[in-house]
Design a protein around this motif. Structure first.
Motif, PDB file in Angstrom:
ATOM      1  N   VAL A  99      37.875 -22.456  37.291  1.00 51.08           N
ATOM      2  CA  VAL A  99      37.055 -23.662  37.405  1.00 51.08           C
ATOM      3  C   VAL A  99      36.300 -23.647  38.726  1.00 51.08           C
ATOM      4  N   LYS A 100      35.272 -24.516  38.815  1.00 55.63           N
ATOM      5  CA  LYS A 100      34.560 -24.706  40.074  1.00 55.63           C
ATOM      6  C   LYS A 100      34.096 -26.146  40.153  1.00 55.63           C
ATOM      7  N   LEU A 101      33.735 -26.561  41.357  1.00 54.42           N
ATOM      8  CA  LEU A 101      33.267 -27.914  41.598  1.00 54.42           C
ATOM      9  C   LEU A 101      31.825 -28.040  41.140  1.00 54.42           C
ATOM     10  N   ASN A 102      31.519 -29.119  40.459  1.00 52.81           N
ATOM     11  CA  ASN A 102      30.157 -29.360  39.988  1.00 52.81           C
ATOM     12  C   ASN A 102      29.266 -29.675  41.183  1.00 52.81           C
ATOM     13  N   ALA A 103      28.120 -29.027  41.273  1.00 49.65           N
ATOM     14  CA  ALA A 103      27.219 -29.216  42.403  1.00 49.65           C
ATOM     15  C   ALA A 103      26.297 -30.418  42.228  1.00 49.65           C
ATOM     16  N   HIS A 104      26.224 -30.979  41.040  1.00 44.85           N
ATOM     17  CA  HIS A 104      25.318 -32.095  40.746  1.00 44.85           C
ATOM     18  C   HIS A 104      26.079 -33.416  40.856  1.00 44.85           C
ATOM     19  N   PHE A 105      26.182 -33.934  42.098  1.00 44.64           N
ATOM     20  CA  PHE A 105      26.921 -35.179  42.316  1.00 44.64           C
ATOM     21  C   PHE A 105      26.123 -36.407  41.912  1.00 44.64           C
ATOM     22  N   THR A 106      24.846 -36.249  41.601  1.00 47.27           N
ATOM     23  CA  THR A 106      24.020 -37.402  41.255  1.00 47.27           C
ATOM     24  C   THR A 106      23.896 -37.618  39.754  1.00 47.27           C
ATOM     25  N   SER A 107      24.695 -36.932  38.962  1.00 49.09           N
ATOM     26  CA  SER A 107      24.655 -37.168  37.527  1.00 49.09           C
ATOM     27  C   SER A 107      25.255 -38.549  37.243  1.00 49.09           C
ATOM     28  N   PRO A 108      24.791 -39.220  36.196  1.00 47.58           N
ATOM     29  CA  PRO A 108      25.282 -40.572  35.910  1.00 47.58           C
ATOM     30  C   PRO A 108      26.797 -40.644  35.710  1.00 47.58           C
ATOM     31  N   ASP A 109      27.373 -39.632  35.081  1.00 45.80           N
ATOM     32  CA  ASP A 109      28.817 -39.639  34.860  1.00 45.80           C
ATOM     33  C   ASP A 109      29.584 -39.634  36.180  1.00 45.80           C
ATOM     34  N   LEU A 110      29.145 -38.828  37.120  1.00 45.43           N
ATOM     35  CA  LEU A 110      29.840 -38.757  38.406  1.00 45.43           C
ATOM     36  C   LEU A 110      29.600 -39.986  39.260  1.00 45.43           C
ATOM     37  N   ILE A 111      28.423 -40.593  39.158  1.00 48.87           N
ATOM     38  CA  ILE A 111      28.168 -41.828  39.898  1.00 48.87           C
ATOM     39  C   ILE A 111      29.097 -42.931  39.404  1.00 48.87           C
ATOM     40  N   ILE A 112      29.271 -43.025  38.100  1.00 48.78           N
ATOM     41  CA  ILE A 112      30.177 -44.021  37.528  1.00 48.78           C
ATOM     42  C   ILE A 112      31.612 -43.732  37.953  1.00 48.78           C
ATOM     43  N   PHE A 113      32.010 -42.469  37.923  1.00 47.84           N
ATOM     44  CA  PHE A 113      33.363 -42.093  38.323  1.00 47.84           C
ATOM     45  C   PHE A 113      33.637 -42.452  39.775  1.00 47.84           C
ATOM     46  N   PHE A 114      32.731 -42.061  40.676  1.00 49.77           N
ATOM     47  CA  PHE A 114      32.951 -42.326  42.093  1.00 49.77           C
ATOM     48  C   PHE A 114      32.894 -43.817  42.408  1.00 49.77           C
TER      49      PHE A 114
END
Length: 83
Positions: A32-47
Motif C-alpha cells: 500500500v501507499k499513501l494517497n497524494a491527493h488530499f483534496t479529494s472530496p472523500d478525504l476532505i469529509i474524512f478529515f
C-alpha cells in the motif's frame, strides 16, 4: 496477550477503514501507499469528521463520535447536492 490481541484487531480495523476512505491505496511496488491527493472530496469529509471528533473528545463533549458522524454526513450530503 489480551491487550496485544485487542491492539492488533484495532489496528487491522483502522487499516481497513483508511483503505475505504481512500487515504491508503494499493500499490504494485509495495502493498500500500499513501494517497497524494488530499483534496479529494472523500478525504476532505474524512478529515473534517476526524477533526470534529478529536476536538469534541478533547473538550470532553458527550457523544463526540456521534457528533463527528453527523458533521461528516451533513458535509457529504451537502457536497453531493451541491449545497
Amino acid at each position: 496477550m489480551k491487550s496485544a490481541i485487542a491492539a492488533g484487531i484495532g489496528l487491522f480495523i483502522a487499516f481497513i477503514g483508511l483503505q475505504n476512505t481512500g487515504l491508503i491505496i494499493k500499490d504494485s511496488g509495495s502493498a500500500v501507499k499513501l494517497n497524494a491527493h488530499f483534496t479529494s472530496p472523500d478525504l476532505i469529509i474524512f478529515f473534517t469528521g476526524l477533526l470534529t471528533i478529536a476536538v469534541l473528545h478533547a473538550r470532553k463533549v458527550r457523544g463526540s463520535i456521534l457528533w463527528g458522524i453527523v458533521v461528516a454526513t451533513a458535509l457529504a450530503t451537502g457536497l453531493k447536492t451541491g449545497f
